[in-house]
Each structure stands twice: as structure tokens, then as C-alpha cells.
Design a protein around this motif. Structure first.
Motif, PDB file in Angstrom:
ATOM      1  N   ILE A  28       0.834  -1.206   0.000  1.00 45.88           N
ATOM      2  CA  ILE A  28       0.000   0.000   0.000  1.00 45.88           C
ATOM      3  C   ILE A  28       0.868   1.256   0.000  1.00 45.88           C
ATOM      4  N   VAL A  29       1.942   1.244   0.805  1.00 42.25           N
ATOM      5  CA  VAL A  29       2.842   2.399   0.846  1.00 42.25           C
ATOM      6  C   VAL A  29       3.443   2.665  -0.530  1.00 42.25           C
ATOM      7  N   HIS A  30       3.843   1.595  -1.217  1.00 43.57           N
ATOM      8  CA  HIS A  30       4.472   1.766  -2.525  1.00 43.57           C
ATOM      9  C   HIS A  30       3.471   2.158  -3.607  1.00 43.57           C
ATOM     10  N   GLN A  31       2.262   1.594  -3.549  1.00 47.94           N
ATOM     11  CA  GLN A  31       1.347   1.724  -4.685  1.00 47.94           C
ATOM     12  C   GLN A  31       0.223   2.738  -4.479  1.00 47.94           C
ATOM     13  N   ALA A  32      -0.013   3.197  -3.255  1.00 48.05           N
ATOM     14  CA  ALA A  32      -1.140   4.111  -3.012  1.00 48.05           C
ATOM     15  C   ALA A  32      -1.071   5.392  -3.844  1.00 48.05           C
ATOM     16  N   PRO A  33       0.068   6.055  -3.975  1.00 47.54           N
ATOM     17  CA  PRO A  33       0.086   7.288  -4.786  1.00 47.54           C
ATOM     18  C   PRO A  33      -0.358   7.049  -6.226  1.00 47.54           C
ATOM     19  N   GLY A  34       0.130   5.975  -6.836  1.00 47.21           N
ATOM     20  CA  GLY A  34      -0.277   5.674  -8.208  1.00 47.21           C
ATOM     21  C   GLY A  34      -1.745   5.323  -8.312  1.00 47.21           C
ATOM     22  N   SER A  35      -2.270   4.606  -7.320  1.00 47.24           N
ATOM     23  CA  SER A  35      -3.692   4.231  -7.333  1.00 47.24           C
ATOM     24  C   SER A  35      -4.578   5.463  -7.215  1.00 47.24           C
ATOM     25  N   LEU A  36      -4.207   6.372  -6.326  1.00 47.34           N
ATOM     26  CA  LEU A  36      -4.996   7.601  -6.164  1.00 47.34           C
ATOM     27  C   LEU A  36      -4.954   8.453  -7.431  1.00 47.34           C
ATOM     28  N   LEU A  37      -3.786   8.526  -8.050  1.00 52.70           N
ATOM     29  CA  LEU A  37      -3.662   9.277  -9.300  1.00 52.70           C
ATOM     30  C   LEU A  37      -4.534   8.658 -10.388  1.00 52.70           C
ATOM     31  N   ALA A  38      -4.542   7.318 -10.460  1.00 53.76           N
ATOM     32  CA  ALA A  38      -5.346   6.633 -11.485  1.00 53.76           C
ATOM     33  C   ALA A  38      -6.835   6.845 -11.256  1.00 53.76           C
ATOM     34  N   ILE A  39      -7.266   6.823  -9.992  1.00 51.75           N
ATOM     35  CA  ILE A  39      -8.687   7.053  -9.691  1.00 51.75           C
ATOM     36  C   ILE A  39      -9.093   8.463 -10.116  1.00 51.75           C
ATOM     37  N   ALA A  40      -8.243   9.437  -9.799  1.00 48.63           N
ATOM     38  CA  ALA A  40      -8.551  10.821 -10.180  1.00 48.63           C
ATOM     39  C   ALA A  40      -8.579  10.976 -11.692  1.00 48.63           C
ATOM     40  N   TRP A  41      -7.645  10.338 -12.383  1.00 49.98           N
ATOM     41  CA  TRP A  41      -7.592  10.449 -13.845  1.00 49.98           C
ATOM     42  C   TRP A  41      -8.812   9.802 -14.485  1.00 49.98           C
ATOM     43  N   ALA A  42      -9.189   8.597 -14.010  1.00 51.94           N
ATOM     44  CA  ALA A  42     -10.360   7.905 -14.567  1.00 51.94           C
ATOM     45  C   ALA A  42     -11.642   8.701 -14.303  1.00 51.94           C
ATOM     46  N   ALA A  43     -11.749   9.284 -13.112  1.00 54.65           N
ATOM     47  CA  ALA A  43     -12.936  10.092 -12.800  1.00 54.65           C
ATOM     48  C   ALA A  43     -13.011  11.318 -13.704  1.00 54.65           C
ATOM     49  N   PHE A  44     -11.886  11.960 -13.935  1.00 51.54           N
ATOM     50  CA  PHE A  44     -11.856  13.114 -14.832  1.00 51.54           C
ATOM     51  C   PHE A  44     -12.223  12.699 -16.255  1.00 51.54           C
ATOM     52  N   ALA A  45     -11.709  11.542 -16.698  1.00 54.24           N
ATOM     53  CA  ALA A  45     -12.031  11.053 -18.040  1.00 54.24           C
ATOM     54  C   ALA A  45     -13.526  10.765 -18.167  1.00 54.24           C
ATOM     55  N   TYR A  46     -14.118  10.191 -17.134  1.00 49.76           N
ATOM     56  CA  TYR A  46     -15.558   9.891 -17.162  1.00 49.76           C
ATOM     57  C   TYR A  46     -16.376  11.174 -17.212  1.00 49.76           C
ATOM     58  N   TRP A  47     -15.904  12.171 -16.458  1.00 54.44           N
ATOM     59  CA  TRP A  47     -16.611  13.457 -16.456  1.00 54.44           C
ATOM     60  C   TRP A  47     -16.514  14.125 -17.820  1.00 54.44           C
TER      61      TRP A  47
END
Length: 703
Positions: free
Chosen positions: A519-538
Motif C-alpha cells: 500500500i505504501v508503494h502503490q497508493a500514490p499511483g492508485s490515487l492518481l489513477a482514480i482521479a484520472w479515470a474520474a476526470f475522463a468519465y466526467w
């Protein structure tokens, strides 16, 4: 082989390799131009503004990189289809000629740094036994070159070395040295060996801590070097073995199935201008010592100081001196191990990324390097720089999509054109371009499966059905891991360019990944991906679907990392026919070639290795033989104070640096040994002593 025959072979391969590179370049350029034009026609403004031009340029770089990999695989497949490369180094001599070549004195070097002792030294002992079985042991000496800083680790190394020397009857053949100062990393460790003992050997084989090589392979390498005096470095293509986790098993399968065609293709396009990978290779000592010394870089920031990734540089310097460097895929029974998890691989890649970025300075500034080796530097650099380029492509396409949906449409991007341009964003048609890219990425893997069928090896992968579903499983896993690698390598490149300091430590080779670490290693990338996908959907549903192949793997990165590191799950998949390899099918044959040898004195010791080195007479004697002697002065005074405090308060009262100082001094270790055995029953050392009346008292071991 006569001198004229050798000269003829060299002329022949230089002409052949030039033609092969011309063909490869032509194919890659044609394919890249076609794909770039296809992308241009899909963009809203058809590439007529600055943003879209940037997108096309970045895409062309990425596509070119993918295209090179595709044609390497195809070329390797064709070479193997015809029975091998007739212009290879192996093809320049017959088996009879090699068997008649005389042996020469060869050193086998294993540089280690805080590695698992039983694994690394046990592997070296297996290599020793394998060479012994060939009857050529008299020509080989073995050196354990330690840079370990933790006293408990290097004391265990010494104990294991001493045990192996006794059990293998290897006195005068198996040596151990630990550098007091580990300057310039692994290359400095090897250079230290050459300064001290290089003149005694014609060749040196360099191993990693997880390397294994069969005696037959090593003797054949020496014979090839004897027959080809212009060869400075001969590199094998190691296969992965001993995988247990899902991640490692998938890597091992991919290396073993896909590796032959890609390695054959790479070797065929390099021939005598190949690169050195730093291990599982043999080098010509006098040429290496004369031409491959690594000076510190004199630039700025990243480009100043010691060279961290030394192997490519040494190969380039060897080539500059007029020597050949060969990669030989036909030299089999050369092995290494894979990191057990994605996080461990990415942690290792941080060092590799920084080291490869340093090569920019050498590629552009070093004089008289061969073009092939400058391109090898570029290849290594691009293996990491393509990640930030891919990330840039995603950013640019997101900006283009946002501009189309959020900003007023510019119908006249060309200020001097009287005709409007109707923008058209067609992500649906981009599917065809994605299909082309997928074909370039995955078609070589199917070619590798076809190669295994044609070579009669598919049964050793568990049969056709098992091999095919393993290919599909590996493709799925690689799709899930690719965006995670991309984001991590992007960060590593940025950190490297800013010259951030990296720790240098032994690699994890067996432990599973914990959820917290993942989680420590991958959380920043996961949060970035969620934000990017949400923006793309919008923005737009079509653009959202286009983003998912990258976003989903990043969102699932932590569970993917944890699950793929699990040994139990790896075993379950293996039992169901996934990721079988020939070495697992022929385990008895592998153990015959490389017998398993494990040092016997690596059980846990009560009080620790320092306590053992003080008390055990035999271990104390061996350790003092490897220590230093301080004749007087301030250093001797400080040591006298330290050893008196150690005797009074026990080993637990000493810091690691203090323990190291005592361990490196022969007089202190002898004094402590004698005084501890004379100490009173209530001393700090009393709990560790048994049979006090026995002058040869021993240290009790925990059960």
C-alpha cells in the motif's frame, strides 16, 4: 583456428552485422512512419497544431521502441528456425577444436553485499562441485568478495566460507576477502580483486550472489576464449530458476520461453559488439585491467562521481580497445534468480535507472567508442526513459481530450488557411491502432511458443495446453503490471535526474510482500489513477473507456503486488499447469549438473556471530587470520578502550561500528578471546560459555 581463418571470420561478421542492422532500421522506420500517419489521421485537428504534433512525436518514439522489440523477436525466431546463427562465436569453431583447446588459470568471482549466506555461498559451492566433476578444477580458483557492512552477516559469511573450505577440501582454492571500505560499489569490489590478484589469472568469471553456472559451460567458455584471443568478454544469457511466488514463476516462465528468440535476435544484431551484463560472463583479465578502469565522472549532479552501472561501460571500453564482446545464447546451463515480488523488482530498478541515466554522459562524451556501444547505451537509457515518455503521452492525450470538450473549438488552427478544419475526436477508430500495438507486443510471445513446438521443447513446459495457458496468464499479468512499472520508472528517472541518494543493500530474494509495504508503494499511483479515470468519465464516456486499460491496473496495484508475491498461490497455479519450465521438469538433471551444497554452520547462534567469533577458538582463529593489525597510535588506544568496555559490559553494550572496529583488529579479538575465557562466573559473557574447564570450550547454539 588459424590467424587467417580468424581474420576472415571477423571480416565476415562485421559485414553481416552491418547488413542486419540496415534491414532492422529500415523495417522499424517504415513501420513507425506508417503508425504515426495513422495516428495523425485519428486526431481531431489531424496533427495541425502544436499539441497534436507533440502527441505524434511522443507516440512515434514509443512505437519505434515497441517495433524494435518486435523485430528482434522475429529475427531471433528466424535464426533459431534455421538451426542457429552461423556467424556466432560458437559457429566459428567445432566441438573438436574446442575440446583440444588448452585450459588457462581462471578465477571465479562472487561479489556479495549483505546477501543470504546459505544461498550465495551454497551456490558458489555448487559451481565448485560442478567444475570438479569436469576434471578441470586445477585451473580454477574461487573468490568470495564481500562488501557486507553488517557484522552479523559477514561473520556468517566467514563461518560458512571456513566450513565449505573444509567440507569441499578446497584449501588454497576457495578464498574469502571483505573490503574494509566498499568504494565504487560492485565494480570497485571487482577492481580491488584485480589490483591484488589479477596478474595471477588469464580469465575471470564474474557471478552474482544468485548466479549458478555448470562446470561444462565454464570450461567451454575458457576454451572459446583460448581459441579467440581478440575476445575480451564472453557473455552468457542466464535463465531464471528457483522461482516460488506467482510473480517470480511468471518471470521465470517468460524468460525461459520468450528468452531464446529475443536473445538470439539480440546476439545476431550485435555479434562481436555485444554488451556485458556484469555477471555470468568471462572476461580476459589483462585486457580488462588495461582498458576497463572506470574513472569518476567529472560532470555535475548525476554525472559526477563513481559510475554505478559499470557493465555496459566496461564492454564499450573493451570494444574501444579493439577487443570483441560476444553474447552467446548457445552457452546453456547459466542461471540466476528473479526478485520474488514486483516491489522488489522496482526497488532494484531505482538503482538501475539511475545508473543507466549516467550513461548519457558517457554516450555523448566518451571518445572513440563504437557506434554499436553508443546505441547500447541508448538502448539501456530508453528502457527506463520510455516510461516518462509514455506518461507524457497520457498527459498530452488527456489535455487534447479536455481541450476538445471544455474549450471553444478552433476552426482555423492554421492562421493563413481560408478553409475551416472541423475537429473530430475518434477514440473508436483508435482501437485499430491499439490492436496494431498489441500485435507488436504479443505476437513475439506466440512466436516463442511456436519456436518451442518446432524445437521439440514444448513438452518440457508441461505440454502444449499448459504452455498456451501459461502464455495467456503471463500476458494478463504483464498487462496488469505494465502501468505500475511505467509510473514507478517515471519516478525513478525523475529521482535519478535530480541525483537523489539511493540506499545500496542486499536484495530480497525470497520474502513475500506485506500488505502495508504494498500500500505504501502503490497508493500514490492508485490515487492518481482514480482521479484520472474520474476526470475522463466526467469529460466523455468514450475517453473514459480508453483510459481504463491503464487506470485499472494502477488502481489494483497493491492487491496485484501482494497476491503475485505469494508462494502458496504460486504453488497452486503451478499444480494447475501454469508456468512450468524445463528446469523444473528436469530437476534431477539440474541437480546433477549443479549439486546442492549448503554450508552447515549457519544455524542461529546464541548471542550472535560476534559472540561466537570471540568465544569459539576455531572461529576466533580463522577470523584473526582475516583481520588487520594495528601497531600503535591513536587507533590502538581507542581499540584498547573498546575491548575493555566490551569485556566488562558484554557484546550488547557495543554499537555496530564499535563491533566492526574490534572485529577488524587481530589483537583485540585475541585479547577478548583470552580474557572472556578467564572471566569470572558472574561476568557479562558467562551465559554464553559452556564446559568452562575445557580449554577448547565451545559456544552453545540455539535449537
Amino acid at each position: 583456428m588459424t590467424d587467417s581463418a580468424k581474420a576472415s571470420h571477423e571480416r565476415r561478421w562485421t559485414i553481416v552485422v552491418a547488413l542486419r542492422r540496415l534491414v532492422l532500421t529500415s523495417l522499424v522506420v517504415i513501420q513507425t512512419v506508417f503508425a504515426a500517419v495513422l495516428l495523425k489521421n485519428l486526431l481531431p485537428y489531424r496533427g495541425d497544431d502544436g499539441l497534436e504534433i507533440a502527441i505524434i512525436v511522443v507516440f512515434a518514439i514509443l512505437f519505434c521502441w515497441i517495433s524494435i522489440g518486435f523485430w528482434l523477436g522475429v529475427f531471433g525466431f528466424l535464426l533459431r528456425l534455421r538451426g542457429g546463427d552461423p556467424h556466432s562465436l560458437m559457429g566459428s569453431s567445432t566441438e573438436g577444436q574446442r575440446s583440444q583447446a588448452a585450459f588457462a588459470k581462471t578465477a571465479v568471482l562472487m561479489p556479495i553485499y549483505n546477501e543470504p549466506v546459505d544461498r550465495s555461498l551454497g551456490g558458489l559451492a555448487a559451481v565448485y562441485k560442478s567444475i570438479e566433476s569436469t576434471g578441470a578444477l586445477e585451473y580454477f580458483d574461487f573468490y568470495i568478495l564481500s562488501d557486507s557492512r553488517d557484522p552479523e552477516v559477514w561473520l556468517a559469511e566467514q563461518a560458512a566460507w571456513y566450513d565449505l573450505t573444509q567440507s569441499l577440501n578446497a584449501g588454497g582454492k576457495l578464498f574469502y576477502r571483505r573490503r574494509p571500505l566498499n568504494q565504487n560499489y560492485k565494480s570497485g569490489n571487482v577492481a580491488d580483486f584485480f589490483r591484488r590478484w589479477g596478474k595471477n589469472y588469464r580469465y575471470a568469471v564474474v557471478l552474482d550472489a544468485d548466479s549458478l553456472m555448470a562446470g561444462e559451460t565454464l570450461t567451454k567458455m575458457v576454451q572459446l576464449m583460448q581459441l579467440n584471443p581478440r575476445v575480451g568478454i564472453l557473455q552468457t544469457a542466464p535463465s531464471l530458476i528457483n522461482a516460488r511466488s506467482v510473480f517470480a514463476r511468471a518471470q521465470q516462465f517468460a524468460n525461459r520461453l520468450y528468452g531464446p528468440i529475443f536473445t538470439s535476435g539480440l546476439a545476431g544484431l550485435q555479434l562481436g559488439e555485444a554488451v556485458f551484463w556484469g555477471h555470468n560472463a568471462i572476461i580476459r583479465v589483462d585486457a580488462f585491467m588495461q582498458h576497463c578502469g572506470l574513472k569518476k565522472l567529472r560532470g555535475f549532479g548525476l554525472f559526477k562521481g563513481p559510475i554505478t552501472s559499470h557493465d555496459f561501460v566496461e564492454a564499450a571500453y573493451m570494444g574501444r580497445a579493439g577487443y570483441e564482446v560476444w553474447l552467446e545464447p548457445e552457452l546453456t546451463h547459466s542461471y540466476e534468480e528473479s526478485p520474488p515480488s514486483l516491489v522488489d523488482e522496482l526497488t532494484r530498478d531505482k538503482r538501475w535507472a539511475k545508473g543507466n541515466l549516467q550513461h548519457i554522459w558517457i554516450m555523448l562524451g566518451a571518445r572513440r567508442l563504437k557506434l554499436a556501444h553508443r546505441l547500447a547505451f541508448l538502448n539501456g537509457i530508453m528502457s527506463y526513459v520510455t516510461s516518462p515518455i509514455w506518461f507524457s503521452f497520457l498527459v498530452l492525450t488527456t489535455i487534447a481530450a479536455a481541450r476538445l470538450y471544455l474549450l471553444p473549438i478552433d476552426y482555423f488552427p492554421d492562421a493563413y488557411s481560408p478553409y475551416p478544419l472541423w475537429p473530430r475526436w475518434e477514440p473508436d477508430q483508435a482501437v485499430w491502432l491499439l490492436a496494431l500495438i498489441a500485435g507488436l507486443l504479443f505476437a513475439p510471445k506466440l512466436l516463442a511458443l511456436l519456436d518451442a513446438i518446432l524445437q521439440g521443447e514444448v513438452k518440457r513446459f508441461g505440454g502444449l495446453r499448459s504452455a498456451f495457458k501459461s502464455v495467456l496468464g503471463e500476458i494478463i499479468l504483464s498487462v496488469l503490471l505494465a502501468p505500475v512499472r511505467m509510473l514507478s520508472h517515471t519516478r525513478s528517472v525523475i529521482e535519478g535526474l535530480f541525483n537523489l541518494k539511493l540506499s545500496w543493500a542486499g536484495q530480497n530474494r525470497s520474502d513475500e510482500l506485506r500488505w502495508r509495504d504494498a500500500i505504501v508503494h502503490q497508493a500514490p499511483g492508485s490515487l492518481l489513477a482514480i482521479a484520472w479515470a474520474a476526470f475522463a468519465y466526467w469529460l466523455d464516456t468514450a475517453f473514459f473507456w480508453w483510459s481504463l486499460p491503464v487506470a485499472i491496473p494502477l488502481i489494483l496495484a497493491a492487491p496485484t503486488s501482494v497476491l503475485s508475491s505469494q508462494v502458496r498461490l504460486g504453488g497452486i497455479l503451478h499444480r494447475h499447469g501454469f508456468f512450468h519450465t524445463p528446469e523444473e521438469a528436469d530437476r534431477e538433471e539440474l541437480e546433477r549438473i549443479l549439486p546442492k551444497v549448503t554450508p552447515s554452520k549457519l544455524r542461529p547462534v546464541r548471542g550472535g556471530r560476534f559472540v561466537q567469533a570471540v568465544i569459539d577458538p576455531e572461529i576466533n582463529h580463522v577470523h584473526r587470520l582475516l583481520g588487520h593489525h594495528h601497531r600503535g597510535g591513536i587507533k590502538a588506544t581507542v581499540l584498547a578502550t573498546l575491548r575493555r568496555r566490551c569485556l566488562l559490559h558484554g557484546a550488547g553494550a557495543m554499537t555496530r561500528s564499535e563491533v566492526t572496529s574490534l572485529l577488524q583488529d587481530r589483537e583485540s579479538m585475541l585479547w577478548l578471546h583470552e580474557q572472556v575465557w578467564r572471566s569470572s562466573p558472574d561476568s557479562a559473557w558467562s551465559p554464553y560459555l559452556v564446559h568452562r574447564s575445557d580449554a577448547r570450550g565451545t559456544l552453545s547454539a540455539s535449537q
